[in-house]
Design an enzyme around this catalytic site. Structure first.
Site, mmCIF file in Angstrom:
data_model
loop_
_atom_site.group_PDB
_atom_site.id
_atom_site.type_symbol
_atom_site.label_atom_id
_atom_site.label_comp_id
_atom_site.label_asym_id
_atom_site.label_seq_id
_atom_site.Cartn_x
_atom_site.Cartn_y
_atom_site.Cartn_z
ATOM 1 N N THR A 33 -29.199 -30.104 45.482
ATOM 2 C CA THR A 33 -28.855 -31.518 45.449
ATOM 3 C C THR A 33 -27.776 -31.755 44.404
ATOM 4 O O THR A 33 -27.704 -31.066 43.383
ATOM 5 C CB THR A 33 -30.073 -32.408 45.139
ATOM 6 O OG1 THR A 33 -30.443 -32.285 43.756
ATOM 7 C CG2 THR A 33 -31.254 -32.049 46.030
ATOM 8 N N ASP A 57 -29.984 -38.834 43.920
ATOM 9 C CA ASP A 57 -30.222 -39.350 42.588
ATOM 10 C C ASP A 57 -31.736 -39.308 42.396
ATOM 11 O O ASP A 57 -32.477 -39.999 43.104
ATOM 12 C CB ASP A 57 -29.709 -40.785 42.482
ATOM 13 C CG ASP A 57 -29.939 -41.417 41.113
ATOM 14 O OD1 ASP A 57 -30.745 -40.868 40.327
ATOM 15 O OD2 ASP A 57 -29.343 -42.474 40.846
ATOM 16 N N ASN A 84 -34.099 -29.120 37.969
ATOM 17 C CA ASN A 84 -33.037 -28.865 36.996
ATOM 18 C C ASN A 84 -32.282 -30.129 36.590
ATOM 19 O O ASN A 84 -31.774 -30.223 35.478
ATOM 20 C CB ASN A 84 -32.056 -27.844 37.576
ATOM 21 C CG ASN A 84 -30.807 -27.693 36.734
ATOM 22 O OD1 ASN A 84 -30.837 -27.156 35.631
ATOM 23 N ND2 ASN A 84 -29.683 -28.199 37.252
ATOM 24 N N SER A 135 -36.930 -27.328 31.156
ATOM 25 C CA SER A 135 -37.196 -28.203 30.021
ATOM 26 C C SER A 135 -36.226 -27.811 28.904
ATOM 27 O O SER A 135 -35.030 -27.654 29.144
ATOM 28 C CB SER A 135 -38.666 -28.085 29.594
ATOM 29 O OG SER A 135 -38.959 -28.933 28.506
ATOM 30 N N TYR A 149 -35.157 -38.176 24.207
ATOM 31 C CA TYR A 149 -35.004 -36.920 24.933
ATOM 32 C C TYR A 149 -36.305 -36.121 24.837
ATOM 33 O O TYR A 149 -36.802 -35.594 25.838
ATOM 34 C CB TYR A 149 -33.836 -36.136 24.358
ATOM 35 C CG TYR A 149 -33.513 -34.864 25.115
ATOM 36 C CD1 TYR A 149 -33.127 -34.903 26.450
ATOM 37 C CD2 TYR A 149 -33.568 -33.636 24.478
ATOM 38 C CE1 TYR A 149 -32.825 -33.739 27.138
ATOM 39 C CE2 TYR A 149 -33.254 -32.464 25.153
ATOM 40 C CZ TYR A 149 -32.890 -32.525 26.484
ATOM 41 O OH TYR A 149 -32.593 -31.365 27.153
ATOM 42 N N LYS A 153 -39.123 -34.789 27.782
ATOM 43 C CA LYS A 153 -39.415 -33.367 27.915
ATOM 44 C C LYS A 153 -40.861 -33.044 27.550
ATOM 45 O O LYS A 153 -41.499 -32.220 28.220
ATOM 46 C CB LYS A 153 -38.437 -32.544 27.068
ATOM 47 C CG LYS A 153 -36.996 -32.609 27.559
ATOM 48 C CD LYS A 153 -36.864 -32.140 29.014
ATOM 49 C CE LYS A 153 -35.410 -32.078 29.451
ATOM 50 N NZ LYS A 153 -35.267 -31.625 30.857
ATOM 51 N N THR A 184 -22.914 -24.428 28.335
ATOM 52 C CA THR A 184 -22.623 -25.151 29.571
ATOM 53 C C THR A 184 -21.926 -26.454 29.189
ATOM 54 O O THR A 184 -21.733 -26.761 28.015
ATOM 55 C CB THR A 184 -23.911 -25.475 30.343
ATOM 56 O OG1 THR A 184 -24.653 -26.459 29.605
ATOM 57 C CG2 THR A 184 -24.769 -24.234 30.535
#
Length: 276
Positions: A33, A57, A84, A135, A149, A153, A184
């Protein structure tokens, strides 16, 4: 090696992209996706029918169920479901807007829960499968300026660990991946920063304001991390947690030791509240 079929959210960048490239190159099928149209056209052109793509979404809970149902219907068995999709939100709690808070929880917590809930009936019907939840070491440890955040998690880790116990009788296993910093675009493309309040200028929470500084690259190699995540799907029994990166290992083990050190001296106090 028998090929597998994977469902992965957020395959346009980061670990999702890395995993998809590695899986397709070795002959597996991937249902991925994306949020950005055209972001994986190169992979679709190269791998054709082995790469199934849908716009999604994950905050659209109805859309999540529709997309997951369609992936199973069109591809048949899906062996591994990977949560992810997500993003970072940094800033002291009172620096964040209500909209930022809601967006973070809707994506990183509720969206991931929705994907798992949508997949479970299909995994049960086919007699098993694997769920991998991306995670962070921040699902066990905390840093200043990352409270929301962490909230998402820590929440998703509790959900996955609890659900893993629920679905074990059906042959469904789950793994929580806790990576450290990786090279990344996560920190630069998707990371949101709060509007600073002067009151926090000289406090630990202000350190996150430099999170997008490219002069300090993280330790983790995303290709190596993606390979270890893929490898974990073949482990039996599945590891409940997979810590990736020396920084992640240090943060997680330190946090767990500190937590035990705080709790263990309370054994007598805890027992003193038992009914006589």
């Amino acid at each position: 090696m028998t090929s597998k079929t994977w469902f992965i959210t957020g395959v346009n960048s980061g670990f999702g992209r890395q995993m998809t490239e590695q899986l397709l190159s070795r002959g597996d099928r991937v249902a991925g996706t994306i949020r950005r149209a055209g972001s994986v056209d190169d992979l679709k052109q190269k791998y054709g029918e082995r790469f199934w793509v849908a716009d999604l979404d994950v905050t659209d809970l109805t859309g999540v169920r529709t997309t997951v149902d369609r992936a199973f219907a069109e591809l048949g068995r899906i062996d591994v479901v990977v949560n992810n999709a997500g993003y970072g939100l940094f800033g002291a709690a009172e620096e964040l807007t209500d909209e930022q808070v809601i967006g973070q929880i809707n994506t990183n917590l509720l969206g991931s829960i929705a994907v798992v809930r949508a997949a479970l009936p299909h995994l049960r019907a086919q007699g098993g499968g694997r769920v991998i939840q991306i995670s962070t070491y921040g699902g066990q440890a905390t840093n200043p300026g990352a409270s929301l955040y962490h909230a998402g998690k820590w929440g998703i880790e509790g959900f996955i660990e609890g659900t893993a116990r629920d679905v074990a009788p059906f042959g469904i296993e789950m793994t929580i991946v806790e990576p450290g910093g990786a090279r990344t675009e996560f920190r630069f493309d998707s990371l949101q920063l709060a509007t600073p309040l002067a009151a926090y200028d000289n406090t630990p929470a202000a350190m996150v304001r430099g999170a997008k500084d490219r002069s300090r690259p993280p330790l983790g190699d995303p290709a190596k991390m993606a390979a270890r995540i893929i490898d974990s799907a073949a482990q039996s029994p599945a590891p409940l947690r997979l810590v990736l990166g020396s920084d992640a290992y240090k943060f997680v083990t330190t946090a767990l030791r500190e937590r035990l050190a705080q709790i263990e001296p309370q054994e007598a106090l805890a027992a003193s509240t038992d009914a006589g």
